[in-house]
Design a protein around this motif. Structure first.
Motif, short mmCIF file in Angstrom:
data_model
loop_
_atom_site.label_atom_id
_atom_site.label_comp_id
_atom_site.label_asym_id
_atom_site.label_seq_id
_atom_site.Cartn_x
_atom_site.Cartn_y
_atom_site.Cartn_z
N GLY A 181 17.37 -15.27 16.62
CA GLY A 181 17.70 -14.75 17.96
C GLY A 181 18.83 -13.73 17.93
O GLY A 181 19.39 -13.38 18.97
N LEU A 182 19.15 -13.21 16.73
CA LEU A 182 20.30 -12.31 16.62
C LEU A 182 20.06 -10.97 17.31
O LEU A 182 21.01 -10.29 17.70
CB LEU A 182 20.66 -12.08 15.15
CG LEU A 182 21.13 -13.32 14.38
CD1 LEU A 182 21.56 -12.94 12.97
CD2 LEU A 182 22.27 -14.02 15.10
N ASP A 183 18.78 -10.61 17.51
CA ASP A 183 18.50 -9.34 18.18
C ASP A 183 18.81 -9.42 19.68
O ASP A 183 18.85 -8.39 20.35
CB ASP A 183 17.03 -8.92 17.96
CG ASP A 183 16.04 -9.99 18.37
OD1 ASP A 183 16.40 -11.18 18.31
OD2 ASP A 183 14.91 -9.64 18.74
N ALA A 184 19.02 -10.64 20.19
CA ALA A 184 19.38 -10.78 21.61
C ALA A 184 20.89 -10.75 21.81
O ALA A 184 21.37 -10.61 22.94
CB ALA A 184 18.80 -12.09 22.17
N VAL A 185 21.64 -10.89 20.73
CA VAL A 185 23.09 -10.99 20.85
C VAL A 185 23.71 -9.69 21.37
O VAL A 185 24.53 -9.71 22.29
CB VAL A 185 23.72 -11.39 19.49
CG1 VAL A 185 25.23 -11.21 19.53
CG2 VAL A 185 23.36 -12.83 19.16
N PRO B 43 22.39 -6.94 23.09
CA PRO B 43 22.20 -6.62 24.52
C PRO B 43 22.89 -7.62 25.45
O PRO B 43 23.39 -7.23 26.51
CB PRO B 43 20.67 -6.63 24.69
CG PRO B 43 20.12 -7.31 23.49
CD PRO B 43 21.12 -7.10 22.38
N ALA B 44 22.93 -8.90 25.05
CA ALA B 44 23.61 -9.89 25.91
C ALA B 44 25.10 -9.58 26.00
O ALA B 44 25.71 -9.67 27.08
CB ALA B 44 23.39 -11.30 25.36
#
Lengths: 225, 100
Positions: free
Chosen positions: A160-164, A166-167
């Motif tokens: 889930g690091l690709d969501a970090v 933008p979050a």
């Protein structure tokens, strides 16, 4: 403009930014290393290009069969937002040339996004450098982990690091979205960008998102209830 | 990515930052009416980056677990949750959905 929540970025925010860039450093450099197969060049590129999206855009065009010049242009264009961010910060500060140059070369989304939320130059500059330090601490350590342990980590998106990233960006502008004009700038900027993807050349949609800020100039400032 | 390419990318990125700071910043300073624009630009640009990273695969719209993770992050930002809670939740929700 506000300075209540981020008058000096709390340690929790700085830690979160460092963690974000740690994750980003891993994610990006695992991908870059896989493509260019050189630990030395991956590390030097991470340090001197100083723009992850530029590296990724260059590699994406080359992967798609694009020529060298097209890939370089794509890499440069996606970094143009840093020029816009540097300009917006440059208008807020009056410091010597050397200091100004140092700030320019370190202008990124989080440090500019948080710095411009302050009213006084002292707070703007202090916030900028504190966030910059947190970013680099995370980016450098993440880069090293990504290069050394890339094979062990494997697909970073499975974590889930690709969501970090933008979050984290959303959290950074969260305070600005409570202002009507800021919300309008964000919604229009995001809509323009997404609407032009696949139509305009890589990087151009981000540049044209500035239109959101232009439209928002006509909106009176005021906090949303 | 050869050493020459690394140098060319680095020079191009640095040049844009310097031009933005020294020319763009000076223009905005010279015309005070642009001060408000200067404070709105980061919001619009960062929002565009968020939207691109959330809704697309870089070139076209893309449905993915990442959007659910970002929706959770959006709620937490709205509720003024701590920064670290926002990013950990986004990653955990995204990874959890992908693991299903």
């Amino acid at each position: 403009m506000t300075s209540d929540r981020f008058s000096s970025p709390p340690l929790g925010v700085l830690f979160g930014i460092a963690a974000t860039f740690f994750a980003l450093g891993i994610t990006v450099n695992v991908v870059v290393l896989e493509r260019i197969e050189s630990e030395a060049r991956t590390f030097v590129a991470a340090v001197v290009v100083n723009a992850a999206t530029t590296e990724l855009a260059y590699l994406a065009v080359r992967d798609a069969g694009g020529g060298l010049l097209a890939a370089l242009i794509a890499g440069w264009v996606v970094a143009s937002r840093f020029g816009l961010l540097a300009a917006s910060l440059g208008a807020r500060i009056t410091v010597g040339r050397t200091h100004r140059l140092a700030i320019a070369l370190q202008s990124f989304d989080p440090n500019v996004g948080l710095a411009v939320q302050h009213d006084t130059q002292r707070d703007v500059i202090r916030t900028f450098w504190r966030v910059t330090a947190a970013m680099h601490a995370g980016w450098w350590s993440g880069t090293i982990v990504g290069i050394v342990f890339g094979n062990v980590i494997g697909d970073a998106s499975a974590w889930g690091l690709d969501a970090v990233f933008p979050a984290a960006m959303l959290a950074i502008i969260g305070n600005l979205l409570r202002d009507r004009a800021g919300l309008v700038a964000a919604v229009i900027g995001a809509t323009v960008c997404v609407g032009l993807l696949g139509v305009a050349p890589a990087g151009v949609p981000i540049i044209l998102s500035v239109g959101g800020a232009v439209v928002a100039l006509g909106i009176p400032t005021g906090t949303k209830k | 990515m050869s050493w020459v390419v690394v140098a060319a990318l680095a020079a191009g990125v640095a040049l844009q930052r310097v031009v933005g700071m020294f020319l763009g910043g000076r223009l905005m300073t010279r015309y005070p009416s642009t001060a408000r624009l200067a404070s709105l630009i980061p919001t619009a640009v960062v929002a565009a980056v968020v939207a691109q990273l959330t809704l697309t695969d870089g070139t076209s719209l893309d449905a993915d677990a990442r959007q659910v993770g970002m929706a959770a992050a959006g709620v937490l930002v709205w509720r003024r949750a701590p920064f670290i809670v926002v990013i950990v939740t986004a990653a955990a929700v995204t990874a959890g959905l992908r693991a299903l």
